[in-house]
Design a protein around this motif. Sequence first.
Motif, PDB file in Angstrom:
ATOM      1  N   ASP A 178       0.861  -1.182   0.000  1.00 45.71           N
ATOM      2  CA  ASP A 178       0.000   0.000   0.000  1.00 45.71           C
ATOM      3  C   ASP A 178       0.900   1.235   0.000  1.00 45.71           C
ATOM      4  O   ASP A 178       2.133   1.119   0.010  1.00 45.71           O
ATOM      5  CB  ASP A 178      -0.962   0.016   1.193  1.00 45.71           C
ATOM      6  N   TRP A 179       0.294   2.411  -0.027  1.00 45.20           N
ATOM      7  CA  TRP A 179       1.075   3.641  -0.125  1.00 45.20           C
ATOM      8  C   TRP A 179       2.012   3.834   1.065  1.00 45.20           C
ATOM      9  O   TRP A 179       3.181   4.220   0.910  1.00 45.20           O
ATOM     10  CB  TRP A 179       0.141   4.847  -0.253  1.00 45.20           C
ATOM     11  N   ASP A 180       1.527   3.559   2.259  1.00 45.42           N
ATOM     12  CA  ASP A 180       2.354   3.772   3.444  1.00 45.42           C
ATOM     13  C   ASP A 180       3.602   2.892   3.426  1.00 45.42           C
ATOM     14  O   ASP A 180       4.711   3.346   3.742  1.00 45.42           O
ATOM     15  CB  ASP A 180       1.541   3.494   4.716  1.00 45.42           C
ATOM     16  N   SER A 181       3.451   1.620   3.040  1.00 44.44           N
ATOM     17  CA  SER A 181       4.620   0.742   2.999  1.00 44.44           C
ATOM     18  C   SER A 181       5.550   1.128   1.847  1.00 44.44           C
ATOM     19  O   SER A 181       6.774   0.954   1.936  1.00 44.44           O
ATOM     20  CB  SER A 181       4.187  -0.724   2.881  1.00 44.44           C
ATOM     21  N   PHE A 182       4.994   1.669   0.794  1.00 45.10           N
ATOM     22  CA  PHE A 182       5.777   2.159  -0.339  1.00 45.10           C
ATOM     23  C   PHE A 182       6.679   3.320   0.078  1.00 45.10           C
ATOM     24  O   PHE A 182       7.887   3.329  -0.196  1.00 45.10           O
ATOM     25  CB  PHE A 182       4.800   2.581  -1.434  1.00 45.10           C
ATOM     26  N   ILE A 183       6.102   4.273   0.793  1.00 43.54           N
ATOM     27  CA  ILE A 183       6.884   5.433   1.233  1.00 43.54           C
ATOM     28  C   ILE A 183       7.874   5.034   2.324  1.00 43.54           C
ATOM     29  O   ILE A 183       9.010   5.538   2.362  1.00 43.54           O
ATOM     30  CB  ILE A 183       5.957   6.565   1.717  1.00 43.54           C
ATOM     31  N   GLN A 184       7.490   4.114   3.185  1.00 35.29           N
ATOM     32  CA  GLN A 184       8.429   3.657   4.208  1.00 35.29           C
ATOM     33  C   GLN A 184       9.627   2.963   3.575  1.00 35.29           C
ATOM     34  O   GLN A 184      10.769   3.136   4.022  1.00 35.29           O
ATOM     35  CB  GLN A 184       7.732   2.702   5.187  1.00 35.29           C
ATOM     36  N   LEU A 185       9.385   2.193   2.520  1.00 35.19           N
ATOM     37  CA  LEU A 185      10.486   1.569   1.792  1.00 35.19           C
ATOM     38  C   LEU A 185      11.438   2.634   1.246  1.00 35.19           C
ATOM     39  O   LEU A 185      12.667   2.505   1.348  1.00 35.19           O
ATOM     40  CB  LEU A 185       9.941   0.716   0.644  1.00 35.19           C
ATOM     41  N   ALA A 186      10.875   3.693   0.682  1.00 36.71           N
ATOM     42  CA  ALA A 186      11.711   4.771   0.150  1.00 36.71           C
ATOM     43  C   ALA A 186      12.566   5.394   1.247  1.00 36.71           C
ATOM     44  O   ALA A 186      13.762   5.666   1.046  1.00 36.71           O
ATOM     45  CB  ALA A 186      10.835   5.828  -0.513  1.00 36.71           C
ATOM     46  N   ARG A 187      11.981   5.610   2.395  1.00 35.80           N
ATOM     47  CA  ARG A 187      12.733   6.212   3.503  1.00 35.80           C
ATOM     48  C   ARG A 187      13.838   5.276   3.991  1.00 35.80           C
ATOM     49  O   ARG A 187      14.948   5.721   4.320  1.00 35.80           O
ATOM     50  CB  ARG A 187      11.773   6.569   4.629  1.00 35.80           C
TER      51      ARG A 187
END
Length: 437
Positions: A178-187
């Motif tokens: 989902d979007w939250d896990s996507f952005i956390q991966l980026a971080r």
Amino acid sequence: MKNRFRSTLALAAAAAVALAGCSDPGAGDTDAGPAEWPAQDADLTGTTLTIWAAQNSNTVPDSVIAGFEELTGAKVDVVTIPDPYEQGVQTKVATGDTPDLAFWQPTASQLTALNATQNLQSLEGAPWLDSYDPALRDITGILNDTRYAALVTTPAVEGVYYNKEVFAANGVTDLPTDWDSFIQLARDLKADGTTPFYEMGADRWATQWWVQVQLADAAADGLWDRVNAGEEAFTDPTIQGAIDEYKALIDEGLFNADIKTATFEDQGAALLAGDAAMVMQVNSFFGQLQSLADTPELNEKIGFFPISPSGNTGTFIPDQSNALVAFKTGDADQESAARQLLSYWLGDGYGDFVNAQSTVSLQPGVDTPADVPDALLSVSDAVGDSTGSMQALAIANPDLYIYLADMIQGTKTPTEVAEATQAQFAELAKAQGAEGF
């Protein structure tokens, strides 16, 4: 590719009015469908058909043309319309200059831009419709319950292309869900010294994908219906919030340092080289990768996954290379021959076509070639469950990408992006005669 989704205000509004004869271009005469669909092998000796194509699609029909000419005795000429393709076609059609067939973005807004009810043949009752994958048969190409476009390749999907080797080197074993896990991966990637995302701010046109994938859930819940009716605006929280999020991710440093000057070519080279982990793009980006590497290398290095706020829903965006339309020329024999070419393309000629193009088959009865890269298979798998993009579902397509690029360059704020987009959308909708504007 840069031109594909442009609909600059002056040209689009002028073309819409000219094509419509100062009336609603979405209304007008409708067809029950052509009187007949001729046999694929009917003799067409002495007949010449003209297909309009863009610079990136003018070789797509080569195998089909060769087979059709041999089978029927017809001659088929492909005429390249210079970029920007859509504006060039609309201008020609508005002056009465039409081909027999043309590549065209098969969305409701772009069919409206051509005043389909007046200018295009109905493709209702086409003999190849039942050959389509049921999930794709009615996904696009239809305006006001009438089919005007024939889909020949898989519609593009907005989603994430990633470098498998970069993921492996950083211990990434599971794709975001989902979007939250996507952005956390980026971080997490940034913390490990890897550039998470690569954006092509100088070429501009891909900037809008970052906003549109965030709208997938809302689109499935009727967002664009509300925007089309004037009940919701780009300046309201849903779309404005997606713009704000994009800007926040840039400000957080999750993108390439040269985001302002990076180009489409830079983007492909960077992902392939592992200089960045991920790119938000559509199918044409993979064509860029294919110009840089062969299928075995791409299978080894490049993967794809769709992303949306709550999951892995893709956002589909058919472009002009995906479909063709047939024009009403006023010559019954020419119109019949154009329908015959479509029947052959999606009939006996389709197997040769998908093999020549190394593309995913739309028809369960025609095998996808073995040399189609894995990432494109993942894109195709995402189409059936995807939701429509702005281009697919909105009645007009404002220059959101230009305003977002201005934001990247520092000349517009996120609020100004939404305001400019809404103002242009309202003008385009008004030019069409849409209610609520």
